[in-house]
Design a protein around this motif. Structure first.
Motif, PDB file in Angstrom:
ATOM      1  N   ILE A  31       2.092   0.661   3.504  1.00  0.00           N
ATOM      2  CA  ILE A  31       1.138   0.660   4.607  1.00  0.00           C
ATOM      3  C   ILE A  31      -0.241   0.205   4.141  1.00  0.00           C
ATOM      4  O   ILE A  31      -0.762   0.687   3.134  1.00  0.00           O
ATOM      5  N   LEU A  32      -0.830  -0.710   4.901  1.00  0.00           N
ATOM      6  CA  LEU A  32      -2.203  -1.139   4.664  1.00  0.00           C
ATOM      7  C   LEU A  32      -3.084  -0.558   5.765  1.00  0.00           C
ATOM      8  O   LEU A  32      -2.870  -0.827   6.947  1.00  0.00           O
ATOM      9  N   VAL A  33      -4.074   0.244   5.375  1.00  0.00           N
ATOM     10  CA  VAL A  33      -4.972   0.878   6.338  1.00  0.00           C
ATOM     11  C   VAL A  33      -6.211   0.009   6.511  1.00  0.00           C
ATOM     12  O   VAL A  33      -6.845  -0.391   5.527  1.00  0.00           O
ATOM     13  N   GLY A  34      -6.568  -0.270   7.757  1.00  0.00           N
ATOM     14  CA  GLY A  34      -7.813  -0.967   8.039  1.00  0.00           C
ATOM     15  C   GLY A  34      -8.956   0.034   7.982  1.00  0.00           C
ATOM     16  O   GLY A  34      -9.159   0.814   8.905  1.00  0.00           O
ATOM     17  N   LEU A  35      -9.701   0.022   6.884  1.00  0.00           N
ATOM     18  CA  LEU A  35     -10.781   0.993   6.657  1.00  0.00           C
ATOM     19  C   LEU A  35     -12.123   0.351   6.999  1.00  0.00           C
ATOM     20  O   LEU A  35     -12.713  -0.357   6.185  1.00  0.00           O
ATOM     21  N   SER A  36     -12.599   0.600   8.198  1.00  0.00           N
ATOM     22  CA  SER A  36     -13.866   0.013   8.634  1.00  0.00           C
ATOM     23  C   SER A  36     -15.061   0.744   8.032  1.00  0.00           C
ATOM     24  O   SER A  36     -16.134   0.179   7.864  1.00  0.00           O
ATOM     25  N   GLY A  37     -14.872   2.032   7.739  1.00  0.00           N
ATOM     26  CA  GLY A  37     -15.971   2.861   7.253  1.00  0.00           C
ATOM     27  C   GLY A  37     -16.429   3.867   8.288  1.00  0.00           C
ATOM     28  O   GLY A  37     -17.249   4.741   8.001  1.00  0.00           O
ATOM     29  N   GLY A  38     -15.885   3.763   9.509  1.00  0.00           N
ATOM     30  CA  GLY A  38     -16.190   4.743  10.550  1.00  0.00           C
ATOM     31  C   GLY A  38     -15.354   5.993  10.389  1.00  0.00           C
ATOM     32  O   GLY A  38     -14.416   6.047   9.599  1.00  0.00           O
ATOM     33  N   LYS A  39     -15.683   7.012  11.175  1.00  0.00           N
ATOM     34  CA  LYS A  39     -15.029   8.315  11.048  1.00  0.00           C
ATOM     35  C   LYS A  39     -13.527   8.231  11.290  1.00  0.00           C
ATOM     36  O   LYS A  39     -12.746   8.932  10.625  1.00  0.00           O
ATOM     37  N   LEU A  47      -5.559  11.332   6.028  1.00  0.00           N
ATOM     38  CA  LEU A  47      -4.295  11.914   6.491  1.00  0.00           C
ATOM     39  C   LEU A  47      -3.087  11.199   5.880  1.00  0.00           C
ATOM     40  O   LEU A  47      -2.114  11.834   5.476  1.00  0.00           O
ATOM     41  N   LEU A  48      -3.135   9.868   5.822  1.00  0.00           N
ATOM     42  CA  LEU A  48      -2.022   9.123   5.232  1.00  0.00           C
ATOM     43  C   LEU A  48      -1.898   9.397   3.741  1.00  0.00           C
ATOM     44  O   LEU A  48      -0.783   9.513   3.217  1.00  0.00           O
ATOM     45  N   ALA A  49      -3.026   9.505   3.058  1.00  0.00           N
ATOM     46  CA  ALA A  49      -2.996   9.797   1.624  1.00  0.00           C
ATOM     47  C   ALA A  49      -2.383  11.170   1.369  1.00  0.00           C
ATOM     48  O   ALA A  49      -1.555  11.339   0.463  1.00  0.00           O
ATOM     49  N   ARG A  50      -2.775  12.154   2.179  1.00  0.00           N
ATOM     50  CA  ARG A  50      -2.200  13.496   2.043  1.00  0.00           C
ATOM     51  C   ARG A  50      -0.697  13.473   2.311  1.00  0.00           C
ATOM     52  O   ARG A  50       0.094  14.081   1.595  1.00  0.00           O
ATOM     53  N   ARG A  51      -0.320  12.763   3.364  1.00  0.00           N
ATOM     54  CA  ARG A  51       1.090  12.726   3.745  1.00  0.00           C
ATOM     55  C   ARG A  51       1.938  12.006   2.706  1.00  0.00           C
ATOM     56  O   ARG A  51       3.106  12.353   2.498  1.00  0.00           O
ATOM     57  N   SER A  52       1.372  11.010   2.036  1.00  0.00           N
ATOM     58  CA  SER A  52       2.135  10.232   1.055  1.00  0.00           C
ATOM     59  C   SER A  52       2.525  11.047  -0.170  1.00  0.00           C
ATOM     60  O   SER A  52       3.411  10.654  -0.929  1.00  0.00           O
ATOM     61  N   ARG A  53       1.861  12.186  -0.366  1.00  0.00           N
ATOM     62  CA  ARG A  53       2.193  13.046  -1.513  1.00  0.00           C
ATOM     63  C   ARG A  53       3.452  13.867  -1.263  1.00  0.00           C
ATOM     64  O   ARG A  53       4.006  14.467  -2.175  1.00  0.00           O
ATOM     65  N   ILE A  54       3.890  13.910   0.001  1.00  0.00           N
ATOM     66  CA  ILE A  54       5.122  14.605   0.343  1.00  0.00           C
ATOM     67  C   ILE A  54       6.285  13.645   0.117  1.00  0.00           C
ATOM     68  O   ILE A  54       6.207  12.473   0.464  1.00  0.00           O
ATOM     69  N   GLN A  55       7.350  14.112  -0.446  1.00  0.00           N
ATOM     70  CA  GLN A  55       8.441  13.233  -0.869  1.00  0.00           C
ATOM     71  C   GLN A  55       9.255  12.646   0.279  1.00  0.00           C
ATOM     72  O   GLN A  55       9.953  11.654   0.096  1.00  0.00           O
ATOM     73  N   HIS A  56       9.169  13.256   1.446  1.00  0.00           N
ATOM     74  CA  HIS A  56       9.965  12.733   2.576  1.00  0.00           C
ATOM     75  C   HIS A  56       9.083  12.576   3.803  1.00  0.00           C
ATOM     76  O   HIS A  56       8.479  13.550   4.255  1.00  0.00           O
ATOM     77  N   PRO A  57       9.000  11.372   4.364  1.00  0.00           N
ATOM     78  CA  PRO A  57       9.530  10.118   3.796  1.00  0.00           C
ATOM     79  C   PRO A  57       8.628   9.601   2.673  1.00  0.00           C
ATOM     80  O   PRO A  57       7.460   9.950   2.609  1.00  0.00           O
ATOM     81  N   ARG A  58       9.185   8.753   1.835  1.00  0.00           N
ATOM     82  CA  ARG A  58       8.424   8.163   0.734  1.00  0.00           C
ATOM     83  C   ARG A  58       7.744   6.891   1.234  1.00  0.00           C
ATOM     84  O   ARG A  58       8.395   6.026   1.814  1.00  0.00           O
ATOM     85  N   PHE A  59       6.436   6.785   1.018  1.00  0.00           N
ATOM     86  CA  PHE A  59       5.740   5.562   1.398  1.00  0.00           C
ATOM     87  C   PHE A  59       4.491   5.383   0.538  1.00  0.00           C
ATOM     88  O   PHE A  59       4.008   6.322  -0.084  1.00  0.00           O
ATOM     89  N   VAL A  61       0.462   3.765   0.237  1.00  0.00           N
ATOM     90  CA  VAL A  61      -0.714   3.494   1.065  1.00  0.00           C
ATOM     91  C   VAL A  61      -1.755   2.706   0.275  1.00  0.00           C
ATOM     92  O   VAL A  61      -2.070   3.044  -0.871  1.00  0.00           O
ATOM     93  N   GLU A  62      -2.278   1.654   0.893  1.00  0.00           N
ATOM     94  CA  GLU A  62      -3.429   0.930   0.369  1.00  0.00           C
ATOM     95  C   GLU A  62      -4.409   0.745   1.525  1.00  0.00           C
ATOM     96  O   GLU A  62      -4.039   0.904   2.696  1.00  0.00           O
ATOM     97  N   ALA A  63      -5.649   0.405   1.209  1.00  0.00           N
ATOM     98  CA  ALA A  63      -6.660   0.234   2.258  1.00  0.00           C
ATOM     99  C   ALA A  63      -7.401  -1.080   2.059  1.00  0.00           C
ATOM    100  O   ALA A  63      -7.511  -1.587   0.944  1.00  0.00           O
ATOM    101  N   ILE A  64      -7.904  -1.615   3.168  1.00  0.00           N
ATOM    102  CA  ILE A  64      -8.706  -2.837   3.123  1.00  0.00           C
ATOM    103  C   ILE A  64      -9.972  -2.637   3.941  1.00  0.00           C
ATOM    104  O   ILE A  64      -9.941  -2.080   5.041  1.00  0.00           O
TER     105      ILE A  64
END
Length: 263
Positions: A31-39, A47-59, A61-64
């Motif tokens: 997953i590529l997150v569009g990080l504008s810098g807003g809230k 939230l995605l970073a926290r969720r990615s630490r859980i083994q199921h599902p495995r995914f 995350v990167e941001a731009i």
């Protein structure tokens, strides 16, 4: 639990509910997150970073973060880099611009069109800065996603954004549609997902304040002068008339199958 922990729990429950309801997340997603810098995009990245630490599902995350030279606003990229580093999310910073005041006639909803159509030399009717900025940012998102091998692009639009868009389309385009929670591309192996689609904006604003999210250094000068502003005001007025309008509009979008689409 602290007030901040209770709020995060409430937001996370809606976040997970969206994944299940709209099938937004699967094993081996990149997953590529569009990080504008807003809230909103900061909240989504967290939230995605926290969720990615859980083994199921495995995914993964990167941001731009896309910087637009033509629009005079600024974000603190040092803060964004530190924010992503603390979450172990790789951040890609891209600087771009639009040198021409026009965009060629094309189906701009198609990422293939965005990435392949050249700016013509013949002068055409000037496009507004918001259109040009959005068009070029979208082009960068698709290009970088494909370069990184991502199969999904996550955007930080919350529930209010989707409802305002539905009203805006009715007012200015005469059609009932919104930004879908999941948009599958027919011509390329990419999906756009909006995991905050069930989260009200006020919750995100409260959490951002509690978490001391850093605001943009200089906001966009066009931010308060758009059709979206009119739609927002209309929605707020409707909500004063009927506090249940959020649920009525959302149910209408679900009944008309506007939240999962293909293009």
């Amino acid at each position: 639990m602290t007030e901040q922990e209770r709020l995060l729990k409430k937001i996370n429950e809606r976040f997970i509910k969206a994944f299940v309801a709209f099938q937004l997340l699967e094993d081996d997603d990149h997953i590529l997150v569009g990080l504008s810098g807003g809230k909103d995009s900061l909240m989504l990245t967290e939230l995605l970073a926290r969720r990615s630490r859980i083994q199921h599902p495995r995914f993964q995350v990167e941001a731009i973060h896309v910087r637009m030279e033509d629009i005079q606003y600024a974000t603190d990229t040092t803060y964004l880099q530190q924010f992503c580093s603390n979450l172990s999310v790789p951040l890609h910073i891209v600087t771009t611009s639009f040198s021409s005041p026009t965009i060629p006639p094309a189906d701009l909803s198609s990422p293939k069109a965005v990435s392949s159509v050249a700016i013509p030399s013949q002068p055409q009717k000037p496009k507004p800065p918001c259109f040009l900025c959005s068009w070029n940012r979208r082009k960068q998102l698709f290009n970088i996603a494909q370069e990184l091998g991502c199969n999904k692009i996550a955007l930080g639009h919350h529930q209010d954004d989707l409802l305002h868009t539905a009203l805006m389309n009715l007012l200015y385009q005469g059609r009932f549609a919104t930004m879908p929670a999941r948009l599958r591309m027919k011509k390329m192996p990419l999906q756009i997902i909006r995991p905050l689609c069930l989260v009200p904006e006020r919750w995100i604003a409260q959490y951002a304040e509690m978490s001391h999210y850093q605001r943009q250094i200089k906001v966009c000068p066009y931010e308060h002068d758009t059709n979206r502003t009119t739609a927002r005001k209309l929605y707020e007025e409707a909500e004063r008339m009927n506090p249940e309008v959020r649920f009525s509009l959302w149910n209408a979008l679900e009944r008309d199958s506007k939240l999962i689409e293909e293009e």
